[in-house]
Write an enzyme that holds these catalytic residues in place. Structure first.
Site, PDB file in Angstrom:
ATOM      1  N   CYS A 384     -30.073 -20.447  31.440  1.00 32.20           N
ATOM      2  CA  CYS A 384     -29.580 -19.288  30.541  1.00 32.20           C
ATOM      3  C   CYS A 384     -29.110 -19.209  28.894  1.00 32.20           C
ATOM      4  CB  CYS A 384     -30.464 -18.073  31.114  1.00 32.20           C
ATOM      5  SG  CYS A 384     -31.564 -16.761  30.244  1.00 32.20           S
ATOM      6  N   HIS A 510     -34.876 -18.941  34.684  1.00 28.63           N
ATOM      7  CA  HIS A 510     -33.913 -18.694  35.172  1.00 28.63           C
ATOM      8  C   HIS A 510     -34.335 -19.552  36.988  1.00 28.63           C
ATOM      9  CE1 HIS A 510     -30.371 -15.744  34.147  1.00 28.63           C
ATOM     10  NE2 HIS A 510     -31.214 -15.749  33.186  1.00 28.63           N
ATOM     11  N   GLU A 512     -33.027 -20.653  39.462  1.00 36.75           N
ATOM     12  CA  GLU A 512     -32.032 -19.847  40.681  1.00 36.75           C
ATOM     13  C   GLU A 512     -33.444 -18.955  41.435  1.00 36.75           C
ATOM     14  OE1 GLU A 512     -31.810 -19.553  37.374  1.00 36.75           O
ATOM     15  OE2 GLU A 512     -29.909 -17.468  37.473  1.00 36.75           O
TER      16      GLU A 512
END
Ligand code: GLN
Length: 543
Positions: A384, A510, A512
């Site tokens: 990001c 993102h 993650e």
């Protein structure tokens, strides 16, 4: 299974005892028995959602696929259970009040006086039961944030009291407390637990199961004592001893029959204990990986707080396990990074991850880190804002635009390589103006990103206002930074990479958030693999 069963998880004595992990573990154990389970978190603060909260206040802001900015406990739920949560899984007091006040303004209450009981409590109950009614889960586990005794928690406890009364065997309360060890006396003390249960009882709730967080083993007589003083069955007093990793907790809970006790109390058949095969294989692999010499990965960011990058840390550590290697995530404070000290800060790092973030603070240091990593060919992963820093650094150093920037940092630069979308410019409300939640992305076949994903169509979660400026796209491509992931509808650039380097990938999204214990994220797997190869030299190709 028939009616949905509701499990409430409350906490007492102290905060941060790990209610999220206990809720996730209960969920995991019930799921392993074939039940369809979801977990929900109630946060007793007034913010509508944690989206506008500083990470120092509440750790990372997690994002669900449907674009809700949520508490980081939802990350644990998803990582443990491999499920996807939604907006309905995280409710704050602010949202409860807002919805009651909106109804009042619409006239829905027909002129009645609006009160905490029954209006607020009814709204809380509606939000708990809608997961069962609408989505037909077998089990809804509801974690109540905060600690019993907090003023803010009272309406939640009252709602639980009512639901337990209305639902009978179909509702159950698990209370998590702490048993401190007094070193001077050489003793574990149960008094705080007794007091905390009394507090719960004074709200009209008798806990069915007590989970006792402790640093020392609890003997039988202590458990008997707690059972006796707290009106709980002996086999419903469960020890929650500190474990080397949070992923051990479901196994430790299962060994003490926590899931079986829940089923018995709710009138469900207990049957055989599930083997938890894949979970145990993960743990075994993890034990082995954790005994290796660690690979160091720099996490470049401005929030010097473990929980601020929770999902990134978890995703890296999972990817380490699946690459059979211990990962040491070394935080590097970007606010302190300069051209003069970057070499020292990144020396010995096998890989560099440039973290997400908002605002200008620490951005200059992130750009310094990107330049060092790019020019020294260290595997680099920008997420990001991290990806945006990669684009800005490249524009300054390679495209020759010394004033290149993101509009977030410099409103006036003519080389606004990261910019805000036209339609967003007039919005001033800080909540809900971002591109949030899962969006589609097409990955170009000739790219490292594609090698990692093994497929063209992916969906990833976003949380940002600014975007790669397509006006400069051709210049980037011609100079060697490729736009290898693009949103098929908006044509927004989602992944950039420099294919001539070992591993240099930035994602506007993102990844993650969607890395789970049993399904680690492909980009993290591939990044960590590249970092290991960087530290040790690539394995010899087979002849
Ligand atoms: N601040 C940047 C934006 O809003 C990046 C956000 C982030 O890293 N999550 O676009």
């Amino acid at each position: 299974m028939g009616e949905t069963k509701y499990i409430f998880v409350t906490g007492g004595v102290a905060s941060s005892l790990g209610k999220g992990i206990i809720s996730s573990s209960i969920g995991k154990l019930l799921q392993a028995r074939g039940y369809n389970v979801t977990i929900q978190k109630f946060d007793p603060y007034i913010n509508i959602d944690p989206g506008t909260l500083n990470p120092y206040e509440h750790g990372e802001c997690y994002v669900t696929v449907d674009g809700h900015e949520a508490d980081l406990d939802l990350g644990h739920y998803e990582r443990f259970l491999g499920i996807q949560t939604t907006k309905a899984n995280n409710i704050t007091t602010g949202r409860i009040y807002k919805s009651v006040i909106d109804k009042e303004r619409r006239g829905d209450y027909l002129g009645r006086t609006i009160q905490v009981i029954p209006h607020i409590t009814d709204e809380i109950k509606r939000n708990i039961k809608q997961l069962g009614n609408k989505y037909k889960f077998d089990f809804v586990i509801t974690e109540i944030g905060g600690t019993v005794g907090d003023i803010e928690s009272l309406p939640y406890l009252e709602s639980i009291r009512q639901l337990k009364w209305e639902l009978g065997k179909d509702a159950l309360c698990v209370h998590l407390t702490y048993v401190p060890y007094l070193a001077a006396a050489g003793e574990l003390k149960t008094k705080p637990t007794q007091h905390s249960v009394k507090e719960l009882q004074s709200a009209g709730i008798q806990p069915d199961i007590l989970v006792l967080r402790t640093e020392h083993k609890l003997n039988l007589s202590l458990r008997k004592k707690v059972a006796l003083f707290c009106n709980v069955d002996e086999n419903a007093v469960i020890e929650n001893i500190d474990a080397p990793t949070i992923y051990e907790v479901p196994i430790l809970m299962q060994e003490q029959g926590l899931d079986a006790t829940i089923l018995r109390k709710m009138g469900l058949p207990v049957g055989d204990t599930p083997g938890l095969g894949p979970w145990r294989s993960f743990l075994e692999r993890r034990h082995k990986a954790e005994s290796t010499t660690p690979i160091h990965i720099a996490l470049v960011g401005k929030y010097d707080l473990q929980d601020a990058y929770k999902s990134i840390r978890e995703a890296l550590s999972q990817a380490g396990t699946y690459n059979d290697r211990k990962i040491s995530v070394d935080f590097v404070n970007s606010e302190k990074l300069t051209d003069d000290n970057v070499e020292g800060a990144l020396k010995g790092m096998a890989g560099v991850l440039i973290g997400p973030g908002f605002g200008e603070r620490g951005v200059a240091g992130k750009i310094v880190a990107v330049r060092y990593a790019r020019t020294h060919d260290i595997p680099t992963f920008g997420i990001c804002l991290g990806m945006q820093c990669m684009a800005v650094e490249f524009a300054r150093d390679v495209l020759g635009y010394a004033d290149a920037n993101s509009r977030e940092m410099d409103e006036k630069t003519p080389h606004n390589v990261i910019d805000i979308m036209e339609e967003q410019k007039s919005i001033t409300n800080m909540g809900g103006t971002m591109r949030l939640g899962a969006y589609e992305c097409i990955v170009k076949k000739e790219s490292k990103a594609y090698e990692a994903y093994g497929k063209e169509h992916i969906q990833e979660r976003h949380r940002h206002r600014y975007e790669f400026n397509n006006h400069f796209r051709n210049e980037y491509e011609a100079a060697g930074m490729k736009c290898v992931g693009v949103n098929p509808e908006s044509d927004l650039v989602e992944i950039i990479e420099i294919p001539t380097l070992k591993w240099f990938i930035g994602t506007q999204f993102h990844p993650e958030y969607s890395s789970t214990v049993l399904k680690p994220h492909p980009l993290f797997l591939s990044f960590v693999k590249a970092a290991i190869e960087n530290a040790e030299g690539a394995p010899e190709a087979e002849s």
